[in-house]
Design an enzyme around this catalytic site. Sequence first.
Site, short mmCIF file in Angstrom:
data_model
loop_
_atom_site.label_atom_id
_atom_site.label_comp_id
_atom_site.label_asym_id
_atom_site.label_seq_id
_atom_site.Cartn_x
_atom_site.Cartn_y
_atom_site.Cartn_z
N TYR A 1 -2.29 -1.20 10.73
CA TYR A 1 -2.41 -1.42 9.28
C TYR A 1 -1.18 -0.90 8.54
CZ TYR A 1 -3.95 -1.31 4.46
OH TYR A 1 -4.01 -1.49 3.09
N SER B 1 0.86 -1.20 0.00
CA SER B 1 0.00 0.00 0.00
C SER B 1 0.89 1.24 0.00
CB SER B 1 -0.85 -0.02 1.27
OG SER B 1 -1.47 1.23 1.49
N1 LIG Z 1 -8.76 -0.57 -1.42
C1 LIG Z 1 -7.79 0.21 -0.98
O1 LIG Z 1 -7.97 1.42 -0.79
C2 LIG Z 1 -6.43 -0.38 -0.74
C3 LIG Z 1 -5.33 0.49 -0.69
C4 LIG Z 1 -4.06 -0.04 -0.47
C5 LIG Z 1 -3.90 -1.40 -0.31
N2 LIG Z 1 -4.98 -2.23 -0.36
C6 LIG Z 1 -4.77 -3.66 -0.16
O2 LIG Z 1 -5.33 -4.36 -1.25
C7 LIG Z 1 -5.59 -5.70 -0.84
C8 LIG Z 1 -6.95 -6.12 -1.37
O3 LIG Z 1 -7.95 -5.39 -0.69
P1 LIG Z 1 -9.21 -4.77 -1.44
O4 LIG Z 1 -9.02 -3.32 -1.46
O5 LIG Z 1 -9.48 -5.48 -2.71
O6 LIG Z 1 -10.33 -5.06 -0.34
P2 LIG Z 1 -11.62 -6.00 -0.33
O7 LIG Z 1 -12.51 -5.68 -1.47
O8 LIG Z 1 -12.16 -5.87 1.06
O9 LIG Z 1 -11.03 -7.45 -0.55
C9 LIG Z 1 -10.35 -8.15 0.47
C10 LIG Z 1 -10.27 -9.61 0.08
O10 LIG Z 1 -9.55 -10.29 1.13
C11 LIG Z 1 -10.31 -11.41 1.56
N3 LIG Z 1 -10.12 -11.61 3.00
C12 LIG Z 1 -10.38 -10.73 3.99
N4 LIG Z 1 -10.13 -11.30 5.19
C13 LIG Z 1 -9.71 -12.56 4.93
C14 LIG Z 1 -9.32 -13.67 5.75
N5 LIG Z 1 -9.33 -13.56 7.09
N6 LIG Z 1 -8.95 -14.82 5.16
C15 LIG Z 1 -8.95 -14.93 3.81
N7 LIG Z 1 -9.31 -13.93 2.98
C16 LIG Z 1 -9.69 -12.77 3.54
C17 LIG Z 1 -11.77 -11.06 1.25
O11 LIG Z 1 -12.53 -12.24 1.00
P3 LIG Z 1 -13.51 -12.96 2.05
O12 LIG Z 1 -14.31 -11.90 2.73
O13 LIG Z 1 -14.31 -13.88 1.17
O14 LIG Z 1 -12.61 -13.71 2.97
C18 LIG Z 1 -11.62 -10.28 -0.04
O15 LIG Z 1 -11.61 -11.16 -1.15
C19 LIG Z 1 -5.43 -5.72 0.68
O16 LIG Z 1 -4.21 -6.29 1.03
C20 LIG Z 1 -5.45 -4.24 1.06
O17 LIG Z 1 -4.74 -3.98 2.25
C21 LIG Z 1 -6.23 -1.74 -0.58
#
Ligand SMILES: NC(=O)c1ccc[n+]([C@@H]2O[C@H](COP(=O)([O-])OP(=O)(O)OC[C@H]3O[C@@H](n4cnc5c(N)ncnc54)[C@H](OP(=O)(O)O)[C@@H]3O)[C@@H](O)[C@H]2O)c1
Length: 254
Positions: free
Chosen positions: A149, A136
């Site tokens: 985080y 991130s």
């Molecule tokens: N969106 C942003 O602004 C942003 C910015 C910087 C970095 N990121 C990073 O991008 C990555 C993806 O996040 P996203 O933004 O796509 O968010 P998201 O839409 O909430 O997706 C998160 C994914 O992780 C899975 N997950 C959550 N808890 C889990 C657990 N305990 N075990 C297994 N799977 C789990 C969820 O699936 P289930 O609920 O089915 O388990 C979901 O598929 C993360 O590492 C996040 O930190 C996001």
Amino acid sequence: MSKTVLITGATSGLGYEFVKLFANDGFNLVLVARNEQKMKEIKEKFQNVEVTIIPKDLSLPDSAKEVYEEVKKHDIDIDILVNNAGFGLLGNFDQLDIRKQTEMIQLNITALTQLTYYFLHEMKKKKSARILNVASTASFQPGPLMAVYYATKAYVLSFSEALVEELRGSNVTVTTLCPGATKTNFGSVANVENTKMFSKAMSSEVVAKQGYSALFKGKRVIITGTLNSLGAYAAKFFPRSISAKIAKYVGQEK
Ligand SMILES: NC(=O)c1ccc[n+]([C@@H]2O[C@H](COP(=O)([O-])OP(=O)(O)OC[C@H]3O[C@@H](n4cnc5c(N)ncnc54)[C@H](OP(=O)(O)O)[C@@H]3O)[C@@H](O)[C@H]2O)c1
């Protein structure tokens, strides 16, 4: 023979965008997340490739090893590992549930590290293999109001960049994707949708495409978006006390 990618957090947001990109390019998929029903729907949708689903809560100890064993039980070799699953939480450290924060460390750090460990051994025996770790823009400075985080994402970047050097000259590349605010479920899970940092969130499709392209170019780090790149660059020169103040400001409500 088709290559296989394992994607964690494949059920929504960036993970699901990666599913679409890899499936369109003919990669077989191993999907890992908690929501089994959603993964069954994805399997139905992408019938052009082989899809294996592994329902798993990666915030539980030993879950990464269980995923690895499950993959071996299916006799699958992983060519590309996408460590994408992760979540954040907004609030003062001492006010947030310590169990949730510990789960975050387990998911964002421990599962990512252990999955990399287990799959790297077989990847090194392949002609070519790739790892994409999702960090991130939080990786570049301390983050008051999301202290744990930001620290987890600093770990992901540091760990991944160290592996790049350890694996230099080998057949395995490691790429770290550093998105800024992106429109996914992350905002509602972390409760950051109404913060200043989320006022200009990028599209998940654009962010995933940039990560995908960087992965295949073997790039070390990819920061998505011009403003995010500038912010990460500036963080190298600001005293960390100033960067922390800026991070606290953007973590507040609009
Ligand atoms: N969106 C942003 O602004 C942003 C910015 C910087 C970095 N990121 C990073 O991008 C990555 C993806 O996040 P996203 O933004 O796509 O968010 P998201 O839409 O909430 O997706 C998160 C994914 O992780 C899975 N997950 C959550 N808890 C889990 C657990 N305990 N075990 C297994 N799977 C789990 C969820 O699936 P289930 O609920 O089915 O388990 C979901 O598929 C993360 O590492 C996040 O930190 C996001």
